[in-house]
Design a protein around this motif. Structure first.
Motif, PDB file in Angstrom:
ATOM      1  N   GLU A 158      56.372  58.634  69.181  1.00  0.00           N
ATOM      2  CA  GLU A 158      56.538  57.212  68.864  1.00  0.00           C
ATOM      3  C   GLU A 158      57.920  56.899  68.307  1.00  0.00           C
ATOM      4  O   GLU A 158      58.572  55.946  68.725  1.00  0.00           O
ATOM      5  N   LYS A 159      58.380  57.687  67.366  1.00  0.00           N
ATOM      6  CA  LYS A 159      59.626  57.354  66.667  1.00  0.00           C
ATOM      7  C   LYS A 159      60.878  57.746  67.433  1.00  0.00           C
ATOM      8  O   LYS A 159      61.930  57.156  67.230  1.00  0.00           O
ATOM      9  N   PHE A 160      60.780  58.751  68.295  1.00  0.00           N
ATOM     10  CA  PHE A 160      61.952  59.126  69.098  1.00  0.00           C
ATOM     11  C   PHE A 160      61.884  58.555  70.506  1.00  0.00           C
ATOM     12  O   PHE A 160      62.823  58.677  71.258  1.00  0.00           O
ATOM     13  N   GLY A 161      60.772  57.944  70.850  1.00  0.00           N
ATOM     14  CA  GLY A 161      60.584  57.438  72.200  1.00  0.00           C
ATOM     15  C   GLY A 161      61.040  56.018  72.427  1.00  0.00           C
ATOM     16  O   GLY A 161      61.104  55.555  73.549  1.00  0.00           O
ATOM     17  N   ARG A 162      61.354  55.312  71.354  1.00  0.00           N
ATOM     18  CA  ARG A 162      61.790  53.929  71.537  1.00  0.00           C
ATOM     19  C   ARG A 162      62.690  53.479  70.394  1.00  0.00           C
ATOM     20  O   ARG A 162      62.661  54.014  69.327  1.00  0.00           O
ATOM     21  N   ASN A 163      63.466  52.538  70.642  1.00  0.00           N
ATOM     22  CA  ASN A 163      64.362  51.797  69.749  1.00  0.00           C
ATOM     23  C   ASN A 163      65.227  52.596  68.769  1.00  0.00           C
ATOM     24  O   ASN A 163      65.753  52.045  67.827  1.00  0.00           O
ATOM     25  N   GLY A 164      65.380  53.892  68.951  1.00  0.00           N
ATOM     26  CA  GLY A 164      66.302  54.673  68.142  1.00  0.00           C
ATOM     27  C   GLY A 164      65.897  54.914  66.701  1.00  0.00           C
ATOM     28  O   GLY A 164      66.695  55.408  65.906  1.00  0.00           O
ATOM     29  N   TYR A 165      64.651  54.578  66.345  1.00  0.00           N
ATOM     30  CA  TYR A 165      64.220  54.730  64.955  1.00  0.00           C
ATOM     31  C   TYR A 165      64.345  56.185  64.483  1.00  0.00           C
ATOM     32  O   TYR A 165      64.883  56.457  63.413  1.00  0.00           O
ATOM     33  N   GLY A 166      63.827  57.120  65.266  1.00  0.00           N
ATOM     34  CA  GLY A 166      63.859  58.530  64.877  1.00  0.00           C
ATOM     35  C   GLY A 166      65.276  59.027  64.651  1.00  0.00           C
ATOM     36  O   GLY A 166      65.540  59.754  63.695  1.00  0.00           O
ATOM     37  N   GLN A 167      66.177  58.630  65.515  1.00  0.00           N
ATOM     38  CA  GLN A 167      67.567  59.058  65.363  1.00  0.00           C
ATOM     39  C   GLN A 167      68.181  58.458  64.097  1.00  0.00           C
ATOM     40  O   GLN A 167      68.889  59.141  63.361  1.00  0.00           O
ATOM     41  N   ARG A 168      67.898  57.193  63.823  1.00  0.00           N
ATOM     42  CA  ARG A 168      68.440  56.563  62.611  1.00  0.00           C
ATOM     43  C   ARG A 168      67.923  57.252  61.350  1.00  0.00           C
ATOM     44  O   ARG A 168      68.660  57.439  60.388  1.00  0.00           O
ATOM     45  N   VAL A 169      66.653  57.643  61.341  1.00  0.00           N
ATOM     46  CA  VAL A 169      66.044  58.242  60.156  1.00  0.00           C
ATOM     47  C   VAL A 169      66.472  59.693  59.970  1.00  0.00           C
ATOM     48  O   VAL A 169      66.737  60.126  58.854  1.00  0.00           O
ATOM     49  N   THR A 170      66.541  60.453  61.059  1.00  0.00           N
ATOM     50  CA  THR A 170      66.800  61.895  60.951  1.00  0.00           C
ATOM     51  C   THR A 170      68.236  62.296  61.274  1.00  0.00           C
ATOM     52  O   THR A 170      68.653  63.384  60.913  1.00  0.00           O
ATOM     53  N   GLY A 171      68.943  61.445  62.004  1.00  0.00           N
ATOM     54  CA  GLY A 171      70.274  61.814  62.474  1.00  0.00           C
ATOM     55  C   GLY A 171      70.227  62.690  63.716  1.00  0.00           C
ATOM     56  O   GLY A 171      71.260  63.158  64.194  1.00  0.00           O
TER      57      GLY A 171
END
Length: 168
Positions: free
Chosen positions: A49-62
């Protein structure tokens, strides 16, 4: 880093929970329950969910990870094991944000058995459950090839609330 007490108090109070301590009923007389999700499915769902859309996972984890690449899920699990587990509430072990503490809960239901466990809960409480066309349950990750990494996730989710028994 976020701590268990910080999360519990913050979310509990945001739901109006601080008033429970000032009521006329002693807190020991309350019946506490929760529903928990299989921690391995929850971690995998969080990744998808978090890495599959809108860049949320990348913003949170780098981390820039591809949910279709099993190796990237291993990178994510490594991130969790190396300190990222408490960096975001989407993958913190459930046992660390359940209030009150798990040992005080009277009933622990499983999201994967939501309808049956909800009926057990309402029967225990002596109330009639609301009519529904079936309660929603989370996506089934069993067919996902990323689930092969369950052993890696067990290192930090092995003590989660999912396998625990409530007080009788």
């Amino acid at each position: 880093p976020v701590t268990r007490n910080h999360i519990s108090r913050k979310y509990f109070e945001s739901l109006g929970g601080k008033n429970i301590f000032h009521g006329s009923k002693a807190i020991e007389s309350y019946y506490f329950f929760t529903f928990v999700r299989n921690p391995y499915d929850r971690a995998l769902s969080g990744f998808i969910e978090k890495f599959g859309r809108n860049g949320y996972g990348q913003r949170v984890t780098g981390l820039s990870l591809d949910i279709t690449n099993p190796r990237d899920y291993v990178v994510f699990l490594h991130y969790l094991a190396e300190g990222g587990l408490y960096e975001n509430h989407h993958w913190i072990p459930q046992v660390d944000f359940i209030w009150p503490a798990v040992h005080r809960l009277n009933f622990i239901g499983r999201v994967e058995n939501l309808e049956a466990d909800f009926h057990k809960l309402t029967n225990t409480l002596g109330i009639t459950p609301p009519a529904s066309d079936g309660l929603l349950t989370p996506r089934d990750n069993a067919s996902c090839n990323l689930m092969d990494n369950k052993i890696r996730a067990e290192r930090f989710y092995g003590n989660d609330a999912y396998g625990r028994k409530a007080v009788e």
